[in-house]
Design a protein around this motif. Sequence first.
Motif, short mmCIF file in Angstrom:
data_model
loop_
_atom_site.label_atom_id
_atom_site.label_comp_id
_atom_site.label_asym_id
_atom_site.label_seq_id
_atom_site.Cartn_x
_atom_site.Cartn_y
_atom_site.Cartn_z
N GLU A 94 -21.38 -23.47 -37.79
CA GLU A 94 -21.57 -22.04 -37.70
C GLU A 94 -21.25 -21.61 -36.48
OE1 GLU A 94 -25.94 -21.06 -39.80
OE2 GLU A 94 -25.93 -22.29 -37.95
N VAL A 95 -20.47 -20.46 -36.31
CA VAL A 95 -19.74 -19.82 -35.22
C VAL A 95 -20.64 -18.45 -34.96
CG1 VAL A 95 -17.91 -18.87 -33.98
CG2 VAL A 95 -17.74 -21.10 -35.67
N MET A 96 -21.14 -18.04 -33.85
CA MET A 96 -21.59 -16.80 -33.69
C MET A 96 -21.12 -16.18 -32.56
SD MET A 96 -25.56 -17.83 -34.87
CE MET A 96 -25.57 -19.49 -34.38
N ASN A 97 -21.25 -14.68 -32.43
CA ASN A 97 -20.88 -13.84 -31.38
C ASN A 97 -19.43 -13.95 -31.27
OD1 ASN A 97 -23.63 -12.59 -31.53
ND2 ASN A 97 -24.16 -14.61 -30.62
N VAL A 98 -18.64 -14.16 -32.13
CA VAL A 98 -17.26 -14.07 -31.57
C VAL A 98 -16.49 -12.75 -31.74
CG1 VAL A 98 -14.92 -15.18 -31.76
CG2 VAL A 98 -16.80 -16.58 -31.81
N SER A 99 -16.07 -12.19 -30.50
CA SER A 99 -15.62 -10.59 -31.01
C SER A 99 -13.99 -10.87 -30.41
CB SER A 99 -16.50 -9.75 -30.08
OG SER A 99 -16.52 -10.06 -28.77
N GLU A 100 -13.51 -11.78 -30.02
CA GLU A 100 -12.07 -11.67 -29.31
C GLU A 100 -11.29 -12.08 -30.45
OE1 GLU A 100 -8.41 -12.38 -27.85
OE2 GLU A 100 -9.83 -14.23 -27.77
N GLY A 101 -10.28 -11.52 -30.73
CA GLY A 101 -9.25 -11.75 -31.93
C GLY A 101 -8.74 -13.25 -32.12
N LYS A 102 -8.08 -13.51 -30.81
CA LYS A 102 -7.62 -14.83 -30.72
C LYS A 102 -8.60 -16.07 -30.99
CE LYS A 102 -3.16 -13.96 -29.08
NZ LYS A 102 -1.91 -14.43 -28.17
N ALA A 103 -9.80 -15.83 -30.44
CA ALA A 103 -10.77 -17.02 -30.59
C ALA A 103 -11.18 -17.07 -31.89
CB ALA A 103 -12.02 -16.56 -29.48
N ALA A 104 -11.30 -15.77 -32.61
CA ALA A 104 -11.69 -15.79 -34.00
C ALA A 104 -10.70 -16.68 -34.87
CB ALA A 104 -12.02 -14.42 -34.47
#
Length: 157
Positions: A94-104
């Motif tokens: 699970e990946v949570m609280n990613v709001s940055e495009g490249k990281a996502a």
Amino acid sequence: MADTKPIGLDQVQSKQLAEKLNILLANFQLFYINARGFHWNIKGEKFFELHAKFEEIYNDSLIKIDEIAERVLTLGYTPTHSFTEYVEMSEIAEVMNVSEGKAALQHVLSGMSTLIKLERDIHSLAAEAGDEGTGALMSDYIREQEKSVWMFGAYLK
Ligand SMILES: [Fe+2]
């Protein structure tokens, strides 16, 4: 043991295929919910572009989730259908609280690499078992996802 006589496949191999397909299913469910999180939480100047891209990704995953589950049923077994089991069985976390495009997108890329690896493994077992139905499904997924990996890689350059 399930009766696979109607489709003519070996019962032991069918069971192994169903187990591996259930693991792929679990990974797709995590991949799906992660993509939903990126769709919702993404911020910044690429918002509209990425918000739409993540929607495309999770909608595509939904179709594949149903196809994989129904292939498990076709082989005579029960598709896993609880979140508890999905989390336990999935290699994709699970990946949570990613709001940055490249990281996502990096998370999407790494999830896709995991899916491709699992699909190749299923594809080779399907070939051994003479299971063209499962093998063809995996071939389609692998080809599509390899292309996506190229595109996401190009975007991230
Ligand atoms: Fe939406």
